[in-house]
Design an enzyme around this catalytic site. Sequence first.
Site, PDB file in Angstrom:
ATOM      1  N   HIS A 391       0.819  -1.207   0.000  1.00 18.76           N
ATOM      2  CA  HIS A 391       0.000   0.000   0.000  1.00 18.76           C
ATOM      3  C   HIS A 391       0.856   1.261   0.000  1.00 18.76           C
ATOM      4  O   HIS A 391       2.052   1.247   0.315  1.00 18.76           O
ATOM      5  CB  HIS A 391      -0.962  -0.002   1.194  1.00 18.76           C
ATOM      6  CG  HIS A 391      -0.289   0.079   2.533  1.00 18.76           C
ATOM      7  ND1 HIS A 391       0.014   1.265   3.155  1.00 18.76           N
ATOM      8  CD2 HIS A 391       0.136  -0.901   3.379  1.00 18.76           C
ATOM      9  CE1 HIS A 391       0.590   1.024   4.326  1.00 18.76           C
ATOM     10  NE2 HIS A 391       0.677  -0.280   4.479  1.00 18.76           N
ATOM     11  N   CYS A 410       2.707  -5.286   6.890  1.00 13.36           N
ATOM     12  CA  CYS A 410       2.413  -4.971   5.497  1.00 13.36           C
ATOM     13  C   CYS A 410       3.571  -4.169   4.909  1.00 13.36           C
ATOM     14  O   CYS A 410       4.429  -3.671   5.616  1.00 13.36           O
ATOM     15  CB  CYS A 410       1.114  -4.192   5.390  1.00 13.36           C
ATOM     16  SG  CYS A 410      -0.352  -5.194   5.783  1.00 13.36           S
TER      17      CYS A 410
END
Length: 492
Positions: A391, A410
């Site tokens: 992301h 992440c």
Amino acid sequence: MAWLRNRVRAARLLAVCACCALVGGAAPTLAAPPPRPAPEPTTEAGRTLKSLLDTAALGSAATYAHLGLRAGAGVLLFYTHNDYQPIWTQEAGWNQGATEALELLAKAPEYGLCREDYQWKQLRGLPDSLRQLAGNRQRGPLLADFELRLTDALLRYGIHLRGGRRLAGTLAPEPAGSSSAEAASRLRTALAAGSLAGFVAESEPTGRAYQQLRRAWAAALAAACPEDSARLLTGGQALFRQVAINLERLRWEAAPDSEYAVVNIPAFQLQLVRGGQVVQTHRVVVGKPEMPTPTLDSRIIVFVTSPEWRVPYSIAVNELLPEIQRDPGFLADNDYELRNAANQRVNPWRVRWQRVTPETFHYTIRQTAGRSNALGRVVFYFPNRHTVFLHDTPARTVFSRPDRALSHGCVRLEKPLALAAYLLRREGTEATLRPALSGPTRHEKRRFDLRRGLPVHFRYYTCAGENGQLRRYADIYGKDQALLDAFFPPQP
């Protein structure tokens, strides 16, 4: 010489046992004859090899153990296809092919392997051993023993080049199994072509990362002075060990796709590779040591612009709850919404936060799309059991830091729109991206499903090659030590 005498006795004993089984053993049971029985060897050397490899008396495992063969099934297959005729030896000793084979084994450290795993020192001492033997009766068994063990060493060399010395994930020794038969086939092909170098080339992985590291290691050895080069090739040298365990990691991988994205976690880098060439490079932020980013293989199948972030429970109670208890306005200031178990919005000023603990926190927190959203402008999803994803991030300055192990697992991407554009270009719909990120609806969530998708791999390499140069990275998660202990155990 004690080692030599033991080897000769073992070879002669096994030959006697095999012959006894052929002439004086128990009555054979009825069984269908093999469709194409191997012809009887026409030379004494061939008959010796056949009798040594006959597993009828002791069984295959015991026979191979007596002979000291680790890839016994492949050795047997190799000589069966050659009518049991010797490849590396003749009556006077070894031949030119054996010399080339030993030179090949001597180069093991150039491939991140250790000569000692292939009995290189013992095998190259055959001429001295023959000179010390008195009488011809001992020469035949010794030559046969050398013949089999050199073939065994070469097959294991090929097995290790192809798939590594250990089983991926367990570090257990790699069982030869069918891989020894494949190595035997590659060795026969190379000998038929008159090039043992072809055996190495056919055994090595073809992946870009493996080839880049191998070439960079070769360039480092070539650039060093002879004394330094010799030192680099020893198992006690730290750089050799680091290269060796990372080449091993690369051998564990499946054959590469023609186009893929790969994240090297210790390098804090994502690369897009197409046709063996890097077409995009991105700096990334990965998980902190206490929340490490996992290694995985998946496929990017969808990305979302202007995403909403559903804050994971662990982050909500461990990081956000203390902030909310100090100031409930923290939620509105950062575009967070508080919702109850029925998914209804809750006014945070009406909650008695000092009574709320992680055990009694029965809320969910969502962050709406916008400038403050932790996922930034776009998030990329791919199936995986760790629920991690790629992301964007509003904290752009973090990419200038050399140490970027900072996330909750992440991976934050430096140039996410470049990746999004690349994915849509493959779909033929790149023009649809700009409206989703500009204009009055720029904060409106939009989903892009990918028909083709893109393979994505998260890897852990603390040593890599790039443009012929070795790159070394910090072992941020401490994963190297287990491999070092397995491959280079302390000497007694």
